[in-house]
Scaffold this active site. Structure first.
Site, PDB file in Angstrom:
ATOM      1  N   PRO A   1       0.852  -1.206   0.000  1.00  0.00           N
ATOM      2  CA  PRO A   1       0.000   0.000   0.000  1.00  0.00           C
ATOM      3  C   PRO A   1       0.882   1.248   0.000  1.00  0.00           C
ATOM      4  O   PRO A   1       1.832   1.330   0.775  1.00  0.00           O
ATOM      5  CB  PRO A   1      -0.798  -0.124   1.301  1.00  0.00           C
ATOM      6  CG  PRO A   1      -0.004  -1.064   2.166  1.00  0.00           C
ATOM      7  CD  PRO A   1       0.743  -1.978   1.237  1.00  0.00           C
TER       8      PRO A   1
ATOM      9  N   THR B   1       0.672   5.515  -0.183  1.00  0.00           N
ATOM     10  CA  THR B   1      -0.036   6.797  -0.231  1.00  0.00           C
ATOM     11  C   THR B   1       0.576   7.681  -1.314  1.00  0.00           C
ATOM     12  O   THR B   1       1.788   7.898  -1.334  1.00  0.00           O
ATOM     13  CB  THR B   1       0.027   7.461   1.158  1.00  0.00           C
ATOM     14  OG1 THR B   1      -0.825   6.717   2.030  1.00  0.00           O
ATOM     15  CG2 THR B   1      -0.442   8.907   1.120  1.00  0.00           C
TER      16      THR B   1
ATOM     17  N   ALA C   1      -3.708   3.574   1.256  1.00  0.00           N
ATOM     18  CA  ALA C   1      -4.603   3.708   2.405  1.00  0.00           C
ATOM     19  C   ALA C   1      -5.786   4.601   2.016  1.00  0.00           C
ATOM     20  O   ALA C   1      -5.604   5.658   1.411  1.00  0.00           O
ATOM     21  CB  ALA C   1      -3.846   4.301   3.580  1.00  0.00           C
TER      22      ALA C   1
ATOM     23  N   GLN D   1      -7.118  -1.042   0.964  1.00  0.00           N
ATOM     24  CA  GLN D   1      -6.680  -0.868   2.349  1.00  0.00           C
ATOM     25  C   GLN D   1      -7.590   0.118   3.081  1.00  0.00           C
ATOM     26  O   GLN D   1      -7.723   1.282   2.682  1.00  0.00           O
ATOM     27  CB  GLN D   1      -5.226  -0.391   2.422  1.00  0.00           C
ATOM     28  CG  GLN D   1      -4.668  -0.650   3.838  1.00  0.00           C
ATOM     29  CD  GLN D   1      -3.395   0.102   4.132  1.00  0.00           C
ATOM     30  OE1 GLN D   1      -3.286   1.283   3.811  1.00  0.00           O
ATOM     31  NE2 GLN D   1      -2.443  -0.556   4.764  1.00  0.00           N
TER      32      GLN D   1
ATOM     33  N   HIS E   1      -5.823  -1.590   7.866  1.00  0.00           N
ATOM     34  CA  HIS E   1      -4.587  -0.866   8.192  1.00  0.00           C
ATOM     35  C   HIS E   1      -4.525  -0.685   9.715  1.00  0.00           C
ATOM     36  O   HIS E   1      -5.175   0.187  10.271  1.00  0.00           O
ATOM     37  CB  HIS E   1      -4.580   0.489   7.489  1.00  0.00           C
ATOM     38  CG  HIS E   1      -3.246   1.187   7.500  1.00  0.00           C
ATOM     39  ND1 HIS E   1      -2.198   0.774   8.274  1.00  0.00           N
ATOM     40  CD2 HIS E   1      -2.797   2.262   6.802  1.00  0.00           C
ATOM     41  CE1 HIS E   1      -1.156   1.575   8.056  1.00  0.00           C
ATOM     42  NE2 HIS E   1      -1.491   2.485   7.166  1.00  0.00           N
TER      43      HIS E   1
ATOM     44  N   ALA F   1      -1.470  -0.413  11.227  1.00  0.00           N
ATOM     45  CA  ALA F   1      -0.030  -0.135  11.352  1.00  0.00           C
ATOM     46  C   ALA F   1       0.243   1.371  11.361  1.00  0.00           C
ATOM     47  O   ALA F   1      -0.666   2.192  11.281  1.00  0.00           O
ATOM     48  CB  ALA F   1       0.711  -0.794  10.191  1.00  0.00           C
ATOM     49  N   ASN F   2       1.530   1.687  11.498  1.00  0.00           N
ATOM     50  CA  ASN F   2       2.091   3.021  11.212  1.00  0.00           C
ATOM     51  C   ASN F   2       1.499   4.185  11.997  1.00  0.00           C
ATOM     52  O   ASN F   2       1.485   5.328  11.531  1.00  0.00           O
ATOM     53  CB  ASN F   2       2.029   3.301   9.702  1.00  0.00           C
ATOM     54  CG  ASN F   2       2.854   2.289   8.923  1.00  0.00           C
ATOM     55  OD1 ASN F   2       3.626   1.531   9.530  1.00  0.00           O
ATOM     56  ND2 ASN F   2       2.711   2.251   7.615  1.00  0.00           N
TER      57      ASN F   2
ATOM     58  N   TYR G   1      -1.646   4.852  12.979  1.00  0.00           N
ATOM     59  CA  TYR G   1      -3.016   5.329  12.735  1.00  0.00           C
ATOM     60  C   TYR G   1      -3.958   4.727  13.789  1.00  0.00           C
ATOM     61  O   TYR G   1      -3.498   4.118  14.747  1.00  0.00           O
ATOM     62  CB  TYR G   1      -3.405   5.052  11.280  1.00  0.00           C
ATOM     63  CG  TYR G   1      -2.436   5.774  10.357  1.00  0.00           C
ATOM     64  CD1 TYR G   1      -2.415   7.172  10.317  1.00  0.00           C
ATOM     65  CD2 TYR G   1      -1.479   5.093   9.618  1.00  0.00           C
ATOM     66  CE1 TYR G   1      -1.488   7.867   9.544  1.00  0.00           C
ATOM     67  CE2 TYR G   1      -0.546   5.775   8.833  1.00  0.00           C
ATOM     68  CZ  TYR G   1      -0.553   7.167   8.809  1.00  0.00           C
ATOM     69  OH  TYR G   1       0.366   7.848   8.057  1.00  0.00           O
TER      70      TYR G   1
ATOM     71  N   ASN H   1       5.081   8.420  13.201  1.00  0.00           N
ATOM     72  CA  ASN H   1       3.920   9.050  13.840  1.00  0.00           C
ATOM     73  C   ASN H   1       4.012   9.007  15.362  1.00  0.00           C
ATOM     74  O   ASN H   1       2.995   8.916  16.053  1.00  0.00           O
ATOM     75  CB  ASN H   1       2.613   8.429  13.335  1.00  0.00           C
ATOM     76  CG  ASN H   1       2.253   8.920  11.936  1.00  0.00           C
ATOM     77  OD1 ASN H   1       2.550  10.070  11.581  1.00  0.00           O
ATOM     78  ND2 ASN H   1       1.621   8.072  11.145  1.00  0.00           N
TER      79      ASN H   1
ATOM     80  N   GLY I   1       7.372  -1.739  -2.013  1.00  0.00           N
ATOM     81  CA  GLY I   1       6.747  -0.421  -2.095  1.00  0.00           C
ATOM     82  C   GLY I   1       7.421   0.457  -3.123  1.00  0.00           C
ATOM     83  O   GLY I   1       6.995   0.532  -4.278  1.00  0.00           O
ATOM     84  N   ARG I   2       8.526   1.102  -2.699  1.00  0.00           N
ATOM     85  CA  ARG I   2       9.174   2.067  -3.595  1.00  0.00           C
ATOM     86  C   ARG I   2       9.554   1.472  -4.944  1.00  0.00           C
ATOM     87  O   ARG I   2       9.433   2.140  -5.975  1.00  0.00           O
ATOM     88  CB  ARG I   2      10.403   2.677  -2.912  1.00  0.00           C
ATOM     89  CG  ARG I   2      10.011   3.820  -1.977  1.00  0.00           C
ATOM     90  CD  ARG I   2      11.105   4.116  -0.986  1.00  0.00           C
ATOM     91  NE  ARG I   2      11.275   2.976  -0.102  1.00  0.00           N
ATOM     92  CZ  ARG I   2      12.230   2.885   0.821  1.00  0.00           C
ATOM     93  NH1 ARG I   2      13.098   3.866   0.973  1.00  0.00           N
ATOM     94  NH2 ARG I   2      12.309   1.825   1.593  1.00  0.00           N
TER      95      ARG I   2
HETATM   96  C1  8OZ Z   1       3.346   8.127   3.959  1.00  0.00           C
HETATM   97  C2  8OZ Z   1       2.692   9.338   3.886  1.00  0.00           C
HETATM   98  C3  8OZ Z   1       1.373   9.402   4.273  1.00  0.00           C
HETATM   99  C4  8OZ Z   1       0.712   8.287   4.721  1.00  0.00           C
HETATM  100  C5  8OZ Z   1       1.365   4.836   6.074  1.00  0.00           C
HETATM  101  C6  8OZ Z   1      -0.599   5.662   4.988  1.00  0.00           C
HETATM  102  O1  8OZ Z   1       2.495   5.039   6.507  1.00  0.00           O
HETATM  103  C7  8OZ Z   1       0.665   5.862   5.271  1.00  0.00           C
HETATM  104  C8  8OZ Z   1       1.377   7.060   4.802  1.00  0.00           C
HETATM  105  C9  8OZ Z   1       2.702   7.003   4.405  1.00  0.00           C
HETATM  106  O2  8OZ Z   1       0.778   3.773   6.290  1.00  0.00           O
END
Ligand code: 8OZ
Length: 366
Positions: free
Chosen positions: A26, A28, A59, A101, A177, A179-180, A182, A237, A319-320
């Site tokens: 996924p 963004t 996402a 996602q 989602h 993760a990360n 959120y 985050n 990803g990248r």
């Molecule tokens: C990078 C910039 C903004 C959002 C994530 C949805 O890290 C993101 C995200 C990544 O899961």
């Protein structure tokens, strides 16, 4: 060891046959149209990448409150469902498979992005360090409003409705989602969750929202078409937990009850290690979780093949490399040179750095 398994070994996921184990992570990209509605350019981008074993969409917010960045797509309005049909049809026409996602950002938002300029929602009123992305640029994060206990079933219902909307939009499945940093991750970890009700305190309580959301979504979708993404070592985050090995070990084990499509682990990044967080080894989660395991994080052809051959994972997300190589599976298959991604075009903009990365020339067969 499973020496015969590599990135090009097909994988059966429920009734979906993945032709390879090279999954598009996924990503963004902040290129939705007005109303956060997917449009033709997004369909072209995903269709270009249809040779992935599976595409996981960027996402996608399940409600207006779930948005935390400009120009991210939603899955809560009928116009958004119609927009996503352009994407799913285009991917399917090219012979691909795509999951949506499902995303709620929780505190990683700003009143500028919220309906009526309200405060972002979170498990507890704790502001993240750093700045929010708004339509007017970066602004300091605000202290979010802690959800009342009675509001949490409404959040679960938003996830269920988002999953139902994804079904209507023609997706092959959904990924939760979690993760990360959120909303669901904010509930999982004690750095962001200081609640005293049944959604906070003990690990069982902090994992409750994830399990309720998974339960609701597996009422809409066959469980073999539902994945969950976790980032046990993530510090992005402003996330931390006092005992991530225990927290995420428990979460992985608890997810066994659902017979899911997969558990997707976003592994520790160099930044996570620099920030001094605890790295949760994927091998621990492999022991706790009995189903399909997908890993993501700086994999290459060699590392991807190795993680599959050792049996540490079943699927590898890129990803990248998928941003810059729409034909990544073919390039990896013949060990062709890879285009390098341009970070200045990752987030926002139009075709440049989105749909204009070249595929390999087709070699004439004569
Ligand atoms: C990078 C910039 C903004 C959002 C994530 C949805 O890290 C993101 C995200 C990544 O899961």
């Amino acid at each position: 060891m499973n020496e015969n398994i590599n990135l090009f070994t097909p994988y059966q996921m429920g009734n979906l046959e993945l032709p390879n184990r090279i999954i598009m992570a996924p990503l963004t990209r902040n290129r939705a149209g007005e109303g956060n509605i997917p449009h033709e350019l997004n369909a072209e981008y995903y269709a270009q990448r249809a040779t992935a074993g599976l595409i996981i969409s960027e996402a996608t917010q399940i409600s207006p409150q779930g948005q935390g960045y400009p120009y991210t797509p939603g899955i809560h309005s009928s116009e958004q469902i119609e927009g996503w049909k352009l994407v799913t049809n285009a991917v399917h026409e090219q012979g691909g498979r795509i999951f949506l996602q499902l995303w709620h950002v929780g505190r990683i938002s700003h009143p500028d992005l919220q309906p009526n300029g309200a405060l972002p929602l979170a498990p507890s009123a704790i502001a993240p360090k750093g700045e929010a992305s708004t339509y007017e640029g970066m602004k300091p994060f605000v202290t979010p409003r802690a959800l009342e206990t009675w509001e949490i079933p409404e959040i679960v219902e938003q996830y269920r409705q988002g999953a139902a909307n994804a079904l209507a939009a023609g997706f092959d499945g959904v990924e939760i989602h979690a993760a990360n940093g959120y909303l669901i991750d904010q509930f999982l970890r004690d750095g962001t969750n200081q609640r005293t009700d049944k959604y906070g305190g003990s690990i069982e309580n902090r994992v409750r929202l994830l399990l309720e959301v998974t339960q609701a979504i597996t009422g809409v979708w066959d469980s073999k078409q539902v994945g969950v993404r976790l980032s046990p070592s993530g510090t992005f985050n402003d996330m931390h937990d006092s005992n991530p090995v225990e927290t995420f070990g428990y979460a992985a084990q608890a997810l066994n009850q659902f017979d899911l499509a997969y558990l997707h682990i976003f592994e520790a990044t160099e930044a996570d290690i620099r920030h001094g967080g605890t790295v949760v080894p994927t091998s621990i989660l492999r022991q706790k979780y009995q189903g399909t395991l997908m890993v993501n994080g700086d994999y290459t052809l060699e590392k991807g093949n190795a993680v599959l051959a050792t049996g540490e994972a079943d699927l590898v997300a890129f990803g990248r490399l998928f941003i810059s190589n729409p034909d990544l599976p073919r390039r990896l298959a013949i060990n062709a040179p890879l285009n390098q991604p341009d970070p200045s075009t990752f987030y926002g903009g139009g075709e440049k750095g989105y749909t204009d990365y070249p595929t390999l020339e087709v070699q004439p067969t004569y």
